[in-house]
Each structure stands twice: as C-alpha cells, then as structure tokens.
Scaffold this active site. Structure first.
Site, mmCIF file in Angstrom:
data_model
loop_
_atom_site.group_PDB
_atom_site.id
_atom_site.type_symbol
_atom_site.label_atom_id
_atom_site.label_comp_id
_atom_site.label_asym_id
_atom_site.label_seq_id
_atom_site.Cartn_x
_atom_site.Cartn_y
_atom_site.Cartn_z
ATOM 1 N N GLN A 100 -51.568 -39.991 -25.488
ATOM 2 C CA GLN A 100 -52.429 -41.167 -25.052
ATOM 3 C C GLN A 100 -51.758 -41.753 -23.980
ATOM 4 O O GLN A 100 -50.628 -42.353 -23.870
ATOM 5 C CB GLN A 100 -52.590 -42.194 -26.219
ATOM 6 N N TYR A 181 -55.980 -53.555 -23.493
ATOM 7 C CA TYR A 181 -55.150 -53.110 -22.469
ATOM 8 C C TYR A 181 -55.908 -52.900 -21.148
ATOM 9 O O TYR A 181 -57.056 -53.357 -20.821
ATOM 10 C CB TYR A 181 -54.455 -51.939 -22.779
ATOM 11 N N ARG A 228 -60.741 -43.409 -25.368
ATOM 12 C CA ARG A 228 -60.612 -44.386 -26.484
ATOM 13 C C ARG A 228 -61.240 -45.807 -25.925
ATOM 14 O O ARG A 228 -60.792 -46.348 -25.023
ATOM 15 C CB ARG A 228 -59.476 -44.471 -27.161
ATOM 16 N N GLY A 314 -54.920 -43.557 -39.504
ATOM 17 C CA GLY A 314 -53.831 -44.416 -38.724
ATOM 18 C C GLY A 314 -52.630 -44.580 -39.994
ATOM 19 O O GLY A 314 -51.944 -43.691 -40.140
ATOM 20 N N ARG A 315 -52.666 -45.773 -40.555
ATOM 21 C CA ARG A 315 -51.721 -46.116 -41.818
ATOM 22 C C ARG A 315 -51.725 -44.761 -42.758
ATOM 23 O O ARG A 315 -50.376 -44.876 -43.243
ATOM 24 C CB ARG A 315 -51.777 -47.171 -42.324
#
Length: 358
Positions: A100, A181, A228, A314-315
């Site tokens: 990424q 971002y 993304r 993810g987690r």
C-alpha cells in the site's frame, strides 16, 4: 463460517486467489528508522500468506510522504531489499503481496521524519489532530501548500514507488486514497480550498487522485493496481460535507477511475449502502469492502449480498495469523492486545499463537 461464497476462488488482476478473504492494510510502526522493513516484517506477513491477498501497511512513496515514526518506505534501494524479503516470505506461503502506497500529507509532524520538514497538503490548513511523536502527543502543524510543480513531483514519486514495489517482488500496489491522508485531503472541500485546476469543483478535487492512479497504472500495469477510498470517513479532520455532496464526489471519481481498469477498488465503508451499490454498478473489476465492527458471522455478508467480491480482515487477522484455518473450522479466535498495536518488537506482532501452537 458457513457461507460457501467465502471459499470460492477468484482472479484479481494477474493473481489467482484461493478464496474471498484478504489481509487489510494496518499500520504497525515497526520498520527501521530509515523506513526499511526488517526480518520481523517478513515473518509477520509470511505467517498470514494463507489469506491469499496480503495488503501491507501504509508505505511512504517519498520522504515527504512519511507521517508517523517507524513506518516503512518504498523509494530507496534499501527499502526494495527489505520488501524483497517480505515478498519472498509471502510467496513461499502461496500468497500475493500488494504494497500500500500511503502519503500522509498533513497528517504528519516534523519530529517523525528524518528531514524534519513541514508536512505538505493541498492547502495550508492544519488537521488540528493529535499525532504521536517520539516526545509524546503533539498537534499536527499547518502544512505547506503544494505548488503545481510539487503536485507533479508527487505524482512522479508514486510512479517511482510503484516501480520499486515491483522491483522488490511485490505482485502489485494499493494506492491509499482514504482515511484522511493526502489523496483524501484533495477530495475533501474542507482540506482542499485551492482555486486552481486541483480544487473547487467535484471534477477538480478528483483530478490529483485520478492522475496518481493513471501514472501508477502506466508504470506497472493497471492489473497490478488497486485503490482504497473511504467516502465520508471523518478521520484526520476530514469533513466531506452532506450526503449528496459525498455521493457526487465519489460517483464522479469512481467513474473516472473505472476507465483505467484497475485490478480492484477497496472501499472502507461506514454505512451509505446506496452509494456502495452505485459504485458497485459502475466498477468493472474486483470490489473489496471492509467495515468496522463486523462479527465473524458477518464477514461474508457483503459478498453474499453481491456488494463485494473480497472481504479484507483487519484485527481478526492481526491476532490470528491462521485466521483462514480458524474460520474454516469454526475454531476460537485470539483477542487483540491493544497495547502492542503500534511500535515495539515481536510481542503482539509475530507471537500470536496458531491452532498448531495453542
């Protein structure tokens, strides 16, 4: 996990995947100070290769792209060598690696970078956000507004980073246009108040994102590129306005990106299912959808509903390197240790037990 759709193979760009799961990108802050990923990173990602599509943590495409301490880069020969070890580890486990590319823009602090320069952004507007630094939490400063020349140089940085990722053995890259971002900052009217061709209208605010994606696709092939997006996600001081404004922005943007025929679109989704359905309708290739707060029983819901092709984890995957095996066998899951998410060493990174070691 009873949904049969989750276990169907899928072709994404040049990559053949064994199922519909993937590793979602997650910042871990364990690179060397110069941005080179170390041996622990190779172990961390290699242990999760069974997820098929392994999307790495955000990786800066240039020195100015760094926002946090100890995040990896992909713009120097040392970075390429470090990522080559990661790619080899993932490939040894029959996975595919997408790095990424994340330029943090104004979500940065000079104390977190080797060069100690001011962060850059579409406009000189602070995110007014707290950010961790080596001396403790600090406020993000007012960034320097990018000139037109700076914008073109930044696009070239993304192009170079993508080429460097392929040189490191990665199968592709994911462009980070989400989560507050730099690319997201260009999309949002409260962080982009430019009056030139990169600001003002829906079309102008989308221009930088499209130009980055086009440059990266030209450099390494569109079928090696994902992107993304996170419509209306209010991270990093982002406020994209009302629902209709958000829908107009992202329908235009995704329509422009669809023309590039990228390998996939990755949506960090927070609830506008009407928008998600409209993006699904115009997107020509794979759609990845990740939502906060899913239970293990809900992982396949978007695939079953026809809204997604792949469900990144993810987690669940962070705490369970063998998450694929655990889901297939309805085995119990490890819980995440929140104190070890960012920074440190092996603890909370490469030491989560597998079923074989429980």
């Amino acid at each position: 996990m009873n949904s049969s759709s989750l276990w169907q193979p899928f072709t994404l760009g040049r990559v053949k995947l064994p199922h519909r799961l993937a590793l979602a990108p997650m910042t871990r802050n364990r690179a060397h100070p110069d941005g080179t990923p170390g041996d622990l990173a190779a172990e961390y990602y290699g242990r999760r290769a069974s997820l098929g599509l392994v999307i790495t943590e955000g990786t800066q495409p240039s020195e100015d792209g760094q926002g946090y301490p100890n995040t990896p880069g992909i713009h120097t020969p040392a970075h390429i060598e470090g990522w080559r070890r990661v790619a080899d580890a993932v490939h040894d486990g029959d996975g595919a690696l997408f790095i990424q590319l994340m330029h943090t823009g104004r979500i940065a602090h000079p104390d977190n970078t080797p060069h100690h320069r001011r962060p850059v952004a579409p406009s000189a507007i602070s995110a007014d956000a707290d950010i961790f630094t080596p001396t403790g939490p600090r406020k993000t400063p007012v960034p320097r507004e990018l000139s037109i020349g700076d914008i073109q140089a930044t696009i070239s940085d993304f192009r170079h980073a993508a080429a460097s990722a392929i040189a490191a053995g990665a199968d592709g890259v994911e462009i980070h246009g989400a989560n507050g971002y730099l690319l997201h900052q260009f999309l949002s009217p409260n962080s982009n108040q430019r009056t030139d061709t990169y600001g003002g209208s829906v079309e102008n605010r989308a221009r930088f994102v499209v130009e980055v994606a086009r440059a990266v696709a030209e450099e390494i092939g569109a079928d090696r590129v994902g992107i993304r997006l996170s419509p209306a996600f209010p991270l990093g001081g982002i406020d994209e306005g009302d629902t209709e404004g958000v829908r107009a922005q992202y329908r235009h943007l995704v329509g422009r990106l669809a023309d590039l025929n990228l390998a996939y679109l990755h949506i960090h989704h927070i609830g506008d299912d009407d928008l998600l359905r409209s993006l699904r309708a115009v997107w020509p290739t794979a759609l990845l959808v990740v939502r906060y707060g899913r239970t293990r029983e809900q992982i396949a819901d978007d695939i079953d509903a026809g809204l997604a092709d792949i469900a990144p984890l993810g987690r669940f995957a962070l705490a369970n390197p063998d998450i694929v095996e655990r889901l297939r066998n309805d085995a119990p899951l490890n819980e995440v240790d929140p104190t070890t998410l960012y920074g440190g060493g092996a603890r909370g990174y490469t030491d989560y037990p597998t079923l074989a070691t429980d």
